[in-house]
Design an enzyme around this catalytic site. Structure first.
Site, PDB file in Angstrom:
ATOM      1  N   CYS A 141       0.921  -1.198  -0.128  1.00  0.00           N
ATOM      2  CA  CYS A 141      -0.146   0.128   0.006  1.00  0.00           C
ATOM      3  C   CYS A 141       0.740   1.456   0.206  1.00  0.00           C
ATOM      4  O   CYS A 141       0.654   2.171  -0.824  1.00  0.00           O
ATOM      5  CB  CYS A 141      -0.995  -0.118   1.182  1.00  0.00           C
ATOM      6  N   HIS A 220      -2.315   5.440   6.260  1.00  0.00           N
ATOM      7  CA  HIS A 220      -0.823   5.916   6.405  1.00  0.00           C
ATOM      8  C   HIS A 220      -0.949   7.450   6.078  1.00  0.00           C
ATOM      9  O   HIS A 220      -1.967   7.777   5.287  1.00  0.00           O
ATOM     10  CB  HIS A 220      -0.102   5.240   5.673  1.00  0.00           C
TER      11      HIS A 220
HETATM   12  N1  LIG Z   1      -3.856  -5.432   5.086  1.00  0.00           N
HETATM   13  C1  LIG Z   1      -3.246  -4.165   4.400  1.00  0.00           C
HETATM   14  O1  LIG Z   1      -3.517  -3.100   4.858  1.00  0.00           O
HETATM   15  C2  LIG Z   1      -2.420  -4.696   3.179  1.00  0.00           C
HETATM   16  C3  LIG Z   1      -2.132  -3.649   2.290  1.00  0.00           C
HETATM   17  C4  LIG Z   1      -1.629  -3.916   1.217  1.00  0.00           C
HETATM   18  C5  LIG Z   1      -1.030  -5.167   0.941  1.00  0.00           C
HETATM   19  N2  LIG Z   1      -1.069  -6.297   2.018  1.00  0.00           N
HETATM   20  C6  LIG Z   1      -0.464  -7.433   1.574  1.00  0.00           C
HETATM   21  O2  LIG Z   1      -1.573  -8.270   0.887  1.00  0.00           O
HETATM   22  C7  LIG Z   1      -1.329  -9.740   1.336  1.00  0.00           C
HETATM   23  C8  LIG Z   1      -2.345 -10.179   2.236  1.00  0.00           C
HETATM   24  O3  LIG Z   1      -2.664  -9.205   3.443  1.00  0.00           O
HETATM   25  P1  LIG Z   1      -4.055  -9.298   4.379  1.00  0.00           P
HETATM   26  O4  LIG Z   1      -3.745  -8.089   5.234  1.00  0.00           O
HETATM   27  O5  LIG Z   1      -5.344  -9.219   3.137  1.00  0.00           O
HETATM   28  O6  LIG Z   1      -3.869 -10.627   5.299  1.00  0.00           O
HETATM   29  P2  LIG Z   1      -5.171 -11.146   5.933  1.00  0.00           P
HETATM   30  O7  LIG Z   1      -4.454 -12.249   7.146  1.00  0.00           O
HETATM   31  O8  LIG Z   1      -6.174 -10.282   6.301  1.00  0.00           O
HETATM   32  O9  LIG Z   1      -5.681 -12.324   4.897  1.00  0.00           O
HETATM   33  C9  LIG Z   1      -5.154 -13.468   4.863  1.00  0.00           C
HETATM   34  C10 LIG Z   1      -6.284 -14.515   4.465  1.00  0.00           C
HETATM   35  O10 LIG Z   1      -5.555 -15.793   4.127  1.00  0.00           O
HETATM   36  C11 LIG Z   1      -6.389 -16.882   4.593  1.00  0.00           C
HETATM   37  N3  LIG Z   1      -5.526 -18.026   4.529  1.00  0.00           N
HETATM   38  C12 LIG Z   1      -5.405 -18.747   3.270  1.00  0.00           C
HETATM   39  N4  LIG Z   1      -4.555 -19.766   3.219  1.00  0.00           N
HETATM   40  C13 LIG Z   1      -4.257 -19.794   4.454  1.00  0.00           C
HETATM   41  C14 LIG Z   1      -3.349 -20.742   5.225  1.00  0.00           C
HETATM   42  N5  LIG Z   1      -2.823 -21.736   4.838  1.00  0.00           N
HETATM   43  N6  LIG Z   1      -3.097 -20.354   6.514  1.00  0.00           N
HETATM   44  C15 LIG Z   1      -3.391 -19.391   6.992  1.00  0.00           C
HETATM   45  N7  LIG Z   1      -4.320 -18.497   6.651  1.00  0.00           N
HETATM   46  C16 LIG Z   1      -4.537 -18.520   5.390  1.00  0.00           C
HETATM   47  C17 LIG Z   1      -6.489 -16.273   6.250  1.00  0.00           C
HETATM   48  O11 LIG Z   1      -7.538 -17.030   6.861  1.00  0.00           O
HETATM   49  C18 LIG Z   1      -6.886 -15.030   5.682  1.00  0.00           C
HETATM   50  O12 LIG Z   1      -8.482 -14.779   5.424  1.00  0.00           O
HETATM   51  C19 LIG Z   1      -0.049  -9.847   2.148  1.00  0.00           C
HETATM   52  O13 LIG Z   1       1.095  -9.822   1.224  1.00  0.00           O
HETATM   53  C20 LIG Z   1       0.199  -8.320   2.784  1.00  0.00           C
HETATM   54  O14 LIG Z   1       1.251  -7.685   3.011  1.00  0.00           O
HETATM   55  C21 LIG Z   1      -2.014  -5.975   3.078  1.00  0.00           C
END
Ligand SMILES: NC(=O)c1ccc[n+]([C@@H]2O[C@H](COP(=O)([O-])OP(=O)(O)OC[C@H]3O[C@@H](n4cnc5c(N)ncnc54)[C@H](O)[C@@H]3O)[C@@H](O)[C@H]2O)c1
Length: 346
Positions: A141, A220
């Site tokens: 982000c 942010h």
């Molecule tokens: N949250 C943010 O603000 C944000 C912003 C930009 C980028 N990102 C990136 O996006 C990606 C996802 O982040 P997020 O914040 O959406 O994560 P999150 O923890 O909110 O979501 C991850 C999802 O994956 C699922 N999942 C699927 N397979 C799994 C497994 N084997 N074990 C455990 N969980 C499993 C979880 O249950 C959950 O629903 C990351 O690379 C993160 O750095 C996040």
């Protein structure tokens, strides 16, 4: 024929990416993969997205709580054209081995390192380099925001040097056990990783950054100082920001004095989940002194990189060779197309 997209990980980013894919005319949600037997993942059923479990064990638990589960991981990938991996850090690295083995193109997200794919993506900054690569990383982000802003800043004149101070939100609103609750946590040991991450997309930019983490969950905030190699005018910066898609100008004079007001604006616009897919720059923070410009911006970390995930699908699969064609489609699908922006600059 529409492109069949699997989203692996229906969390903060994955659920938004799935909805963004669902509102594009040239792609469909072919499947959602998750592990959690929770009501939040169960929303995928309500949306009508085919839901798959990461394993037989997870599938049993999900069925036990009444979820409709079509199969497991590999079943979801059968006949899919591409996977967007939005699973947690660490899990994605293992998933990638399966995508590689099955020969399926994939996109990972900002938590992963550039080395995992050898390609990092920003729709505005380096779309053409990503066409046909079969795998890429949509940058975080913060990096997505900085790539958008620096695309606009670079269009004004040559940049000699840039410095960013990032005030990070402590956690996304849903992460109730994360902190800090009452502290500011600085990055220690020198510059932060954010500027080098921008260089994975814009290698020729001299840029450095520092960051702190605060007890806030909304957005942010980025404070940017740019030194050009010649004098620039405030109007030239403002015109460049207006011309650049996915950047909006907000104004303290018009009552948007802080990031809570920015988010309230997007609640009032009735954006889904109050998502702000655009990067907001405070127009009245833009100040010029000779060859140096300063400005302050904010990004909604949960949604800002979602449009870029959609564009990355078209780039990786060579569905659109020119960035403006993809960005226009994505923005129209999401309802964020900007009449006043000049999409031909991309
Ligand atoms: N949250 C943010 O603000 C944000 C912003 C930009 C980028 N990102 C990136 O996006 C990606 C996802 O982040 P997020 O914040 O959406 O994560 P999150 O923890 O909110 O979501 C991850 C999802 O994956 C699922 N999942 C699927 N397979 C799994 C497994 N084997 N074990 C455990 N969980 C499993 C979880 O249950 C959950 O629903 C990351 O690379 C993160 O750095 C996040």
């Amino acid at each position: 024929m529409t492109t069949k997209v699997v989203v692996n990980g229906y969390g903060v980013v994955g659920k938004r990416v799935a909805d963004a894919v669902n509102c594009q005319e040239d792609m469909d949600v072919h499947g959602i993969i998750d592990i959690a037997p929770t009501s939040l993942v169960g929303i995928a059923n309500e949306r009508g997205y085919p839901l798959f479990a990461v394993s037989d064990e997870a599938r049993k638990k999900m069925i036990d709580v009444g979820m409709d589960v079509k199969g497991v991981f590999e079943d979801a990938l059968q006949d899919a054209d591409i996977v967007i991996d939005t699973a947690p850090k660490g899990i994605t690295t293992k998933n990638v081995q399966i995508y590689e083995k099955m020969g399926i193109p994939y996109i990972v997200n900002g938590g992963e390192k550039h080395a995992l794919t050898g390609s990092s993506f920003s729709a505005l900054a380096n779309y053409r380099e990503t066409v046909g690569v079969k795998k890429t990383r949509v940058v975080s982000c913060n990096t997505t925001t900085l790539c958008r802003i620096f695309t606009a800043l670079k269009a004004v004149s040559t940049i000699d040097d840039a410095f960013i101070s990032i005030v990070r939100r402590g956690a996304d609103p849903v992460r109730t056990s994360s902190g800090p609750i009452n502290a500011i946590i600085p990055v220690l040991g020198g510059y932060s990783h954010h500027a080098p991450d921008v260089n994975t997309v814009i290698p020729d930019l001299k840029i450095s950054s520092l960051a702190v983490k605060t007890s806030s969950t909304l957005t942010h905030v980025h404070m940017i100082r740019v030194k050009y190699n010649n004098e620039v005018s405030r109007d030239s910066l403002i015109n460049s920001f207006k011309a650049t898609p996915r950047i909006i100008l907000v104004s303290g004079q018009k009552g948007i004095t802080d990031n809570a007001q920015v988010i309230e604006l997007f609640r009032d616009k009735l954006r889904p989940r109050n998502d702000m897919f655009e990067t907001a720059i405070w127009e009245d923070s833009i100040f010029i002194e000779g060859d140096t410009a300063v400005l302050i911006a904010c990004c909604h970390m949960e949604s800002v990189a979602v449009p870029e995930n959609v564009d990355a699908i078209r780039a990786v699969l060579s569905m659109e060779k020119e960035p403006q064609n993809s960005v226009i489609k994505t923005d129209k699908g999401l309802g964020i197309f900007q009449e006043e922006a000049d999409y031909s600059i991309l």
